[in-house]
Design an enzyme around this catalytic site. Sequence first.
Site, PDB file in Angstrom:
ATOM      1  N   LYS A 114       0.835  -1.204   0.000  1.00 13.95           N
ATOM      2  CA  LYS A 114       0.000   0.000   0.000  1.00 13.95           C
ATOM      3  C   LYS A 114       0.873   1.259   0.000  1.00 13.95           C
ATOM      4  O   LYS A 114       2.090   1.164   0.027  1.00 13.95           O
ATOM      5  CB  LYS A 114      -0.945  -0.048   1.192  1.00 13.95           C
ATOM      6  CG  LYS A 114      -1.518  -1.455   1.482  1.00 13.95           C
ATOM      7  CD  LYS A 114      -2.416  -2.029   0.386  1.00 13.95           C
ATOM      8  CE  LYS A 114      -2.723  -3.485   0.685  1.00 13.95           C
ATOM      9  NZ  LYS A 114      -4.049  -3.927   0.471  1.00 13.95           N
TER      10      LYS A 114
HETATM   11  C1  LIG Z   1      -4.800  -5.019   1.187  1.00 10.07           C
HETATM   12  C2  LIG Z   1      -6.284  -4.880   1.229  1.00 10.07           C
HETATM   13  C3  LIG Z   1      -7.022  -5.150   2.396  1.00 10.07           C
HETATM   14  C4  LIG Z   1      -6.434  -5.814   3.589  1.00 10.07           C
HETATM   15  O1  LIG Z   1      -5.343  -5.218   4.139  1.00 10.07           O
HETATM   16  P1  LIG Z   1      -4.265  -6.082   4.968  1.00 10.07           P
HETATM   17  O2  LIG Z   1      -3.516  -5.045   5.691  1.00 10.07           O
HETATM   18  O3  LIG Z   1      -3.454  -6.830   3.961  1.00 10.07           O
HETATM   19  O4  LIG Z   1      -5.007  -6.987   5.886  1.00 10.07           O
HETATM   20  C5  LIG Z   1      -8.379  -4.877   2.389  1.00 10.07           C
HETATM   21  N1  LIG Z   1      -8.985  -4.393   1.305  1.00 10.07           N
HETATM   22  C6  LIG Z   1      -8.324  -4.154   0.155  1.00 10.07           C
HETATM   23  C7  LIG Z   1      -9.068  -3.603  -1.019  1.00 10.07           C
HETATM   24  C8  LIG Z   1      -6.958  -4.411   0.076  1.00 10.07           C
HETATM   25  O5  LIG Z   1      -6.304  -4.199  -1.067  1.00 10.07           O
END
Ligand SMILES: *Cc1c(COP(=O)(O)O)cnc(C)c1O
Length: 436
Positions: free
Chosen positions: A222
């Site tokens: 992210k």
């Molecule tokens: C990455 C992601 C999540 C979950 O995040 P994590 O930190 O990996 O648990 C939830 N929703 C979307 C759309 C994502 O891309």
Amino acid sequence: MDRRKFVGAIAAAAGSAAPLPAAQGGKPVREKPLNADYWGPQYYDQQERQHLNEVLDTGRPFRWYGRGSQPPMKVATFEKEFAARMNTKYALAVTSGTAALETAMAALQIGPGDEVIIPAWTWHSSATAVVRAGGLPVFAEIDESFNIDPKDIEHRITPKTKLIMAVHLQGCPADMDAILPIARKHGIKVLEDCAQSVGGSYKGKPLGSMGDISIYSHQLNKTITAGEGGAVVTNDPVLFERASRFHDLGSIRGLHGGIVGKPVLDVFVGANYRMSEFTGGVMLAQLRKLDRIVGDVRSNARRVYDGIRDLSGIRFRHLPDPAGDLGTAVFIRFNTKQQREKFQSMMRAENVPVAPPGGSVVMPVLPYIVNKVTVHPDWPTWTSPRGKSIKYGPATCPRTLDILDRFAGPAIDPKYTTRETDDIIAAIRKVYPAVV
Ligand SMILES: *Cc1c(COP(=O)(O)O)cnc(C)c1O
């Protein structure tokens, strides 16, 4: 000689011919493949290090208390600055985006019998959080923004629908001006899942500031990262109180109690999704760089768009608000999957790889969703008459599957040099006309 070949021969003679694609024997644009990197770690420096050293030196890794008379403040400060950046009243730091989604489900009191409308193309957690709360995921098609198609929502609403998830996928804001009125008209809540678009905006508003409650992830892929991490934001003091309690075994601590003023809820069964001070320190340093990272990736993406926009017939991913897009990738639209695949292989030959939409899965075709597999056979999601009768599988999302087959493009790295974005532009200018 036909007219096209004739014109080509004239152009070649004049020295103005388009260079020959590497797949047809020309020289590749690059000698070595261009490689996009993870964003956050490229910005790690003395600031992250200093926060980590402070936590080590003071021996205070836990957010609520520790050695010394004052409470540790890394996570608390991160929450305060995150709420301000996202233009919301409250922010709660948690251990992951998935934990944030489960906390948001609890805050909204999603449970057995409740239905949640989710885009068919999203990350697992958007749907698994609903299932783990006992609710029922109902999938809607995406449009050419790769986000939920606002026109495919309303006919899926039933008296049991409690929530619409607007997931801002791969940097691109969902069309909130179309989604919010549908939810309001039916008295349904909206959750913004901003995990893939942290720092993006929609018509000037930060993503996460428009829904009833919103979540973010700080996992490696992210915008900003401590490896793992997440956040929940809202403007509603009761949703914040229930979220804070859920993430901390049902109780609310002094800091959050003070922030909401007067807690109004009783203790209930919760979980532990508290963020550590190590994560909080790294996230605080990363948050203070968010606008820089977003500015860098956006300007690189804009450069690529501007360098290829004039190509005859070229069409891009639909952007509901081009200025709010993060610029995670520049996706080009093709009429068929065969064209898309030819584009991919010809770009690979130029050493400028491109990829189809990524970072998500088509949820309704996953075997564990099709077969409704939960940890316990009596799990309430799919044991009710409605849960038993709902069907998943490829026939429920044909448009989503078609759209995902017809786009590809380069990922954009915030640290790409001008030379590297020039190479992307040069490769697309060579290859695109040869594909379509
Ligand atoms: C990455 C992601 C999540 C979950 O995040 P994590 O930190 O990996 O648990 C939830 N929703 C979307 C759309 C994502 O891309």
